[in-house]
Design a protein around this motif. Structure first.
Motif, PDB file in Angstrom:
ATOM      1  N   LEU A 163       0.797  -1.337  -0.179  1.00  0.00           N
ATOM      2  CA  LEU A 163       0.186   0.081   0.121  1.00  0.00           C
ATOM      3  C   LEU A 163       0.656   1.326   0.101  1.00  0.00           C
ATOM      4  O   LEU A 163       0.486   2.117  -0.799  1.00  0.00           O
ATOM      5  N   ARG A 164       2.371   0.691   0.447  1.00  0.00           N
ATOM      6  CA  ARG A 164       2.888   2.406   1.270  1.00  0.00           C
ATOM      7  C   ARG A 164       3.433   2.727  -0.572  1.00  0.00           C
ATOM      8  O   ARG A 164       3.723   3.765  -1.293  1.00  0.00           O
ATOM      9  N   VAL A 165       3.674   1.575  -1.564  1.00  0.00           N
ATOM     10  CA  VAL A 165       4.395   1.521  -2.491  1.00  0.00           C
ATOM     11  C   VAL A 165       2.970   2.321  -4.094  1.00  0.00           C
ATOM     12  O   VAL A 165       3.185   3.519  -4.419  1.00  0.00           O
ATOM     13  N   ILE A 166       1.883   1.688  -3.287  1.00  0.00           N
ATOM     14  CA  ILE A 166       0.488   1.877  -4.106  1.00  0.00           C
ATOM     15  C   ILE A 166       0.390   3.586  -4.063  1.00  0.00           C
ATOM     16  O   ILE A 166       0.758   5.079  -5.043  1.00  0.00           O
ATOM     17  N   TRP A 167       0.346   4.563  -2.690  1.00  0.00           N
ATOM     18  CA  TRP A 167       0.102   5.600  -2.560  1.00  0.00           C
ATOM     19  C   TRP A 167       1.385   6.922  -3.205  1.00  0.00           C
ATOM     20  O   TRP A 167       1.313   7.643  -2.973  1.00  0.00           O
ATOM     21  N   ARG A 168       2.879   6.207  -2.973  1.00  0.00           N
ATOM     22  CA  ARG A 168       3.889   7.031  -3.570  1.00  0.00           C
ATOM     23  C   ARG A 168       3.603   7.126  -5.227  1.00  0.00           C
ATOM     24  O   ARG A 168       3.792   8.358  -5.776  1.00  0.00           O
ATOM     25  N   ILE A 169       3.464   6.157  -5.858  1.00  0.00           N
ATOM     26  CA  ILE A 169       3.266   5.958  -7.049  1.00  0.00           C
ATOM     27  C   ILE A 169       1.552   7.648  -6.948  1.00  0.00           C
ATOM     28  O   ILE A 169       1.940   8.202  -8.225  1.00  0.00           O
ATOM     29  N   GLN A 170       0.442   6.945  -6.647  1.00  0.00           N
ATOM     30  CA  GLN A 170      -0.492   8.090  -6.854  1.00  0.00           C
ATOM     31  C   GLN A 170       0.660   9.431  -6.286  1.00  0.00           C
ATOM     32  O   GLN A 170      -0.116   9.954  -7.412  1.00  0.00           O
ATOM     33  N   GLY A 171       0.999   9.887  -5.344  1.00  0.00           N
ATOM     34  CA  GLY A 171       1.112  11.039  -5.147  1.00  0.00           C
ATOM     35  C   GLY A 171       2.433  11.348  -6.028  1.00  0.00           C
ATOM     36  O   GLY A 171       2.283  12.218  -5.960  1.00  0.00           O
ATOM     37  N   GLN A 172       3.318  11.058  -6.730  1.00  0.00           N
ATOM     38  CA  GLN A 172       3.880  10.712  -8.126  1.00  0.00           C
ATOM     39  C   GLN A 172       2.766  11.527  -9.058  1.00  0.00           C
ATOM     40  O   GLN A 172       4.081  13.048 -10.026  1.00  0.00           O
ATOM     41  N   LEU A 173       2.362  10.321  -8.932  1.00  0.00           N
ATOM     42  CA  LEU A 173       1.444  10.655 -10.450  1.00  0.00           C
ATOM     43  C   LEU A 173       0.720  11.469 -10.009  1.00  0.00           C
ATOM     44  O   LEU A 173       0.746  13.373 -11.251  1.00  0.00           O
TER      45      LEU A 173
END
Length: 64
Positions: free
Chosen positions: A31-41
């Motif tokens: 989930l941390r990876v997913i949220w990080r990707i979401q934040g980068q996008l």
């Protein structure tokens, strides 16, 4: 890996909808990876803050 602008916009929207619905599942690290990707996008897509975002998203979907 590189995404086109249209791909990034569509993926961001999908992630956001899934997150809003609490449909994102995984362990804490995933989930941390997913949220990080979401934040980068989010930081790379000024479109999401524009009043015509829905139209831009629809146009991106039609081009894919």
């Amino acid at each position: 890996m590189n995404l086109t602008h249209d791909e990034a916009l569509i993926f961001f929207e999908w992630l956001s909808v899934q997150d809003d619905k609490n449909n994102l599942e995984g362990d804490e690290a995933e989930l941390r990876v997913i949220w990080r990707i979401q934040g980068q996008l989010e930081s790379q897509l000024p479109d999401i803050f524009l009043p015509d975002y829905a139209e831009r998203l629809a146009a991106a979907k039609s081009r894919i």
